[in-house]
Design a protein around this motif. Structure first.
Motif, mmCIF file in Angstrom:
data_model
loop_
_atom_site.group_PDB
_atom_site.id
_atom_site.type_symbol
_atom_site.label_atom_id
_atom_site.label_comp_id
_atom_site.label_asym_id
_atom_site.label_seq_id
_atom_site.Cartn_x
_atom_site.Cartn_y
_atom_site.Cartn_z
ATOM 1 N N THR A 1 0.817 -1.273 -0.027
ATOM 2 C CA THR A 1 0.023 -0.033 -0.015
ATOM 3 C C THR A 1 0.893 1.258 0.195
ATOM 4 O OG1 THR A 1 -0.186 -0.095 2.452
ATOM 5 C CG2 THR A 1 -2.033 -1.073 1.205
ATOM 6 N N ALA A 2 2.174 1.115 -0.056
ATOM 7 C CA ALA A 2 3.297 2.207 -0.109
ATOM 8 C C ALA A 2 2.571 3.416 -1.243
ATOM 9 C CB ALA A 2 4.379 1.903 -0.080
ATOM 10 N N SER A 3 2.073 2.914 -2.288
ATOM 11 C CA SER A 3 1.554 3.705 -3.441
ATOM 12 C C SER A 3 0.456 4.805 -3.034
ATOM 13 C CB SER A 3 1.203 2.951 -4.632
ATOM 14 O OG SER A 3 0.066 2.042 -4.390
ATOM 15 N N PHE A 4 -0.388 4.323 -1.908
ATOM 16 C CA PHE A 4 -1.189 5.359 -1.471
ATOM 17 C C PHE A 4 -0.591 6.448 -0.969
ATOM 18 C CE2 PHE A 4 -3.494 1.309 -0.924
ATOM 19 C CZ PHE A 4 -4.561 1.607 -1.910
ATOM 20 N N PHE A 5 0.574 6.576 -0.676
ATOM 21 C CA PHE A 5 1.297 7.798 0.166
ATOM 22 C C PHE A 5 2.375 8.387 -1.037
ATOM 23 C CE2 PHE A 5 -0.626 5.269 3.284
ATOM 24 C CZ PHE A 5 -1.524 6.260 3.851
ATOM 25 N N GLU A 6 2.719 7.690 -1.937
ATOM 26 C CA GLU A 6 3.981 8.325 -2.751
ATOM 27 C C GLU A 6 3.598 9.822 -3.085
ATOM 28 O OE1 GLU A 6 4.527 5.509 -6.028
ATOM 29 O OE2 GLU A 6 5.838 4.128 -4.365
ATOM 30 N N ARG A 7 2.577 10.236 -3.815
ATOM 31 C CA ARG A 7 2.235 11.262 -4.231
ATOM 32 C C ARG A 7 1.602 12.195 -3.436
ATOM 33 N NH1 ARG A 7 0.721 9.757 -10.661
ATOM 34 N NH2 ARG A 7 2.734 8.921 -11.099
ATOM 35 N N ASP A 8 0.801 11.389 -2.374
ATOM 36 C CA ASP A 8 -0.185 12.303 -1.632
ATOM 37 C C ASP A 8 -0.004 11.651 -0.011
ATOM 38 O OD1 ASP A 8 -2.110 13.567 -0.341
ATOM 39 O OD2 ASP A 8 -3.731 13.232 -1.942
ATOM 40 N N ALA A 9 0.746 12.439 0.760
ATOM 41 C CA ALA A 9 1.027 12.119 2.027
ATOM 42 C C ALA A 9 -0.063 12.037 3.023
ATOM 43 C CB ALA A 9 2.194 12.627 2.480
ATOM 44 N N ARG A 10 -0.976 12.938 2.657
ATOM 45 C CA ARG A 10 -2.331 13.146 3.525
ATOM 46 C C ARG A 10 -2.938 11.815 4.190
ATOM 47 N NH1 ARG A 10 -6.784 15.700 0.132
ATOM 48 N NH2 ARG A 10 -5.801 14.456 -1.088
ATOM 49 N N PRO A 11 -3.182 11.800 5.330
ATOM 50 C CA PRO A 11 -3.769 10.516 5.827
ATOM 51 C C PRO A 11 -5.323 10.230 5.057
ATOM 52 C CG PRO A 11 -4.200 12.241 7.292
ATOM 53 C CD PRO A 11 -3.088 12.742 6.283
ATOM 54 N N ILE A 12 -5.317 8.823 5.269
ATOM 55 C CA ILE A 12 -6.699 8.196 4.799
ATOM 56 C C ILE A 12 -7.680 8.010 5.759
ATOM 57 C CG2 ILE A 12 -7.664 6.592 3.156
ATOM 58 C CD1 ILE A 12 -4.808 6.435 1.964
ATOM 59 N N MET A 13 -8.960 8.307 5.612
ATOM 60 C CA MET A 13 -10.048 8.083 6.555
ATOM 61 C C MET A 13 -10.682 6.875 6.071
ATOM 62 S SD MET A 13 -12.992 10.284 8.219
ATOM 63 C CE MET A 13 -14.440 9.547 8.967
ATOM 64 N N LEU A 14 -10.671 5.742 6.662
ATOM 65 C CA LEU A 14 -11.601 4.470 6.328
ATOM 66 C C LEU A 14 -12.752 4.488 7.019
ATOM 67 C CD1 LEU A 14 -8.543 1.673 6.209
ATOM 68 C CD2 LEU A 14 -9.498 3.185 4.513
ATOM 69 N N PHE A 15 -13.894 4.227 6.444
ATOM 70 C CA PHE A 15 -15.193 4.363 7.033
ATOM 71 C C PHE A 15 -16.141 3.359 6.351
ATOM 72 C CE2 PHE A 15 -15.255 6.813 3.271
ATOM 73 C CZ PHE A 15 -16.598 6.732 2.813
ATOM 74 N N ASP A 16 -16.885 3.023 7.039
ATOM 75 C CA ASP A 16 -18.216 1.983 6.410
ATOM 76 C C ASP A 16 -19.034 2.726 5.403
ATOM 77 O OD1 ASP A 16 -20.150 0.293 6.137
ATOM 78 O OD2 ASP A 16 -20.824 -0.002 8.157
ATOM 79 N N GLY A 17 -18.884 2.529 4.288
ATOM 80 C CA GLY A 17 -19.624 3.044 3.190
ATOM 81 C C GLY A 17 -20.994 2.980 3.044
ATOM 82 N N VAL A 18 -21.621 2.049 3.648
ATOM 83 C CA VAL A 18 -23.055 1.877 3.676
ATOM 84 C C VAL A 18 -23.673 2.326 5.034
ATOM 85 C CG1 VAL A 18 -22.952 0.091 2.055
ATOM 86 C CG2 VAL A 18 -23.037 -0.522 4.498
ATOM 87 N N CYS A 19 -23.040 2.566 5.958
ATOM 88 C CA CYS A 19 -23.477 3.348 7.159
ATOM 89 C C CYS A 19 -23.977 4.762 7.090
ATOM 90 C CB CYS A 19 -22.491 2.905 8.302
ATOM 91 S SG CYS A 19 -22.814 3.830 9.859
ATOM 92 N N ASN A 20 -25.123 4.989 7.609
ATOM 93 C CA ASN A 20 -25.384 6.525 7.534
ATOM 94 C C ASN A 20 -24.938 7.388 8.342
ATOM 95 O OD1 ASN A 20 -27.383 5.749 5.393
ATOM 96 N ND2 ASN A 20 -29.041 5.645 6.854
ATOM 97 N N LEU A 21 -24.522 6.782 9.584
ATOM 98 C CA LEU A 21 -23.662 7.507 10.376
ATOM 99 C C LEU A 21 -22.260 7.932 9.856
ATOM 100 C CD1 LEU A 21 -23.261 8.774 13.351
ATOM 101 C CD2 LEU A 21 -22.630 6.632 13.974
ATOM 102 N N CYS A 22 -21.786 6.918 9.458
ATOM 103 C CA CYS A 22 -20.373 6.950 8.973
ATOM 104 C C CYS A 22 -20.407 7.768 7.786
ATOM 105 C CB CYS A 22 -19.842 5.809 8.514
ATOM 106 S SG CYS A 22 -19.713 4.207 9.874
ATOM 107 N N ASN A 23 -21.435 8.172 6.745
ATOM 108 C CA ASN A 23 -21.419 8.655 5.691
ATOM 109 C C ASN A 23 -21.615 10.199 6.153
ATOM 110 O OD1 ASN A 23 -20.895 7.222 3.331
ATOM 111 N ND2 ASN A 23 -22.735 6.279 3.564
ATOM 112 N N GLY A 24 -22.397 10.192 7.221
ATOM 113 C CA GLY A 24 -22.439 11.590 7.804
ATOM 114 C C GLY A 24 -21.386 12.149 8.432
ATOM 115 N N GLY A 25 -20.387 11.327 9.170
ATOM 116 C CA GLY A 25 -19.297 11.666 9.614
ATOM 117 C C GLY A 25 -18.311 12.148 8.635
#
Length: 172
Positions: A44-68
């Protein structure tokens, strides 16, 4: 107070450690598949090669998570955080990088280049990245003991579909 050890992902087997207020995942996340070891940090190193910003992983089908996610986007004027659904292929790889099962959608995870945060630690770390007054609120909330914060977090997470519902797709 957090104790940071001079350890890279590749120096230790995957484990979760609690030092002070920081719950961190450090070391190599290795998965055995067909007798082949996969180094998820390198994978997964390629996820941070060009863009060092952190990645927030969330439950894509959860209404609370999508609202968050929408809340964080609205309060992150500098666009410090990227987003990825836990159910996506990238999300699954980043989960494994964080020492979690690829199908574990029980918690929000914040993945930085060198470490990952889960549950209430992830929420506090996300708050540090967004606009005022949330970094100050995160500073205040860190004094609540981790076991209490995670107890509250887990109770909300375990009941999120019952309380907030779920959608058939990720609307982000």
């Amino acid at each position: 107070m957090a104790f940071n050890l001079p350890i890279t992902y590749s120096q230790l087997p995957a484990h979760v450690s609690t030092f002070g207020r920081r719950l961190t995942v450090s070391a190599t996340a290795v998965s055995r598949t067909n007798a082949e070891a996969v180094d998820w940090v390198k994978e997964t190193a390629s996820f941070f090669e060009r863009d060092a910003r952190p990645i927030m992983l969330f439950d894509g089908v959860c209404n609370l998570c999508n609202g968050g996610v929408k809340f964080v986007r609205d309060h992150d004027k500098r666009r410090n955080i990227r987003f990825e659904a836990l159910q996506s292929e990238a999300g699954k790889k980043l989960l494994q990088r964080s020492g979690r099962a690829p199908d574990d959608i029980s918690s929000v995870v914040l993945v930085e280049k060198d470490r990952s945060y889960i549950k209430s630690e992830a929420v506090l770390k996300i708050m540090e990245y967004i606009d005022l007054p949330f970094p100050q609120l995160a500073l205040f909330l860190q004094f609540i003991p981790l076991f209490i914060r995670n107890f509250v977090y887990e109770n909300v997470a375990d009941n999120r579909y019952n309380i907030f519902g779920r959608s058939d797709y990720c609307d982000l």
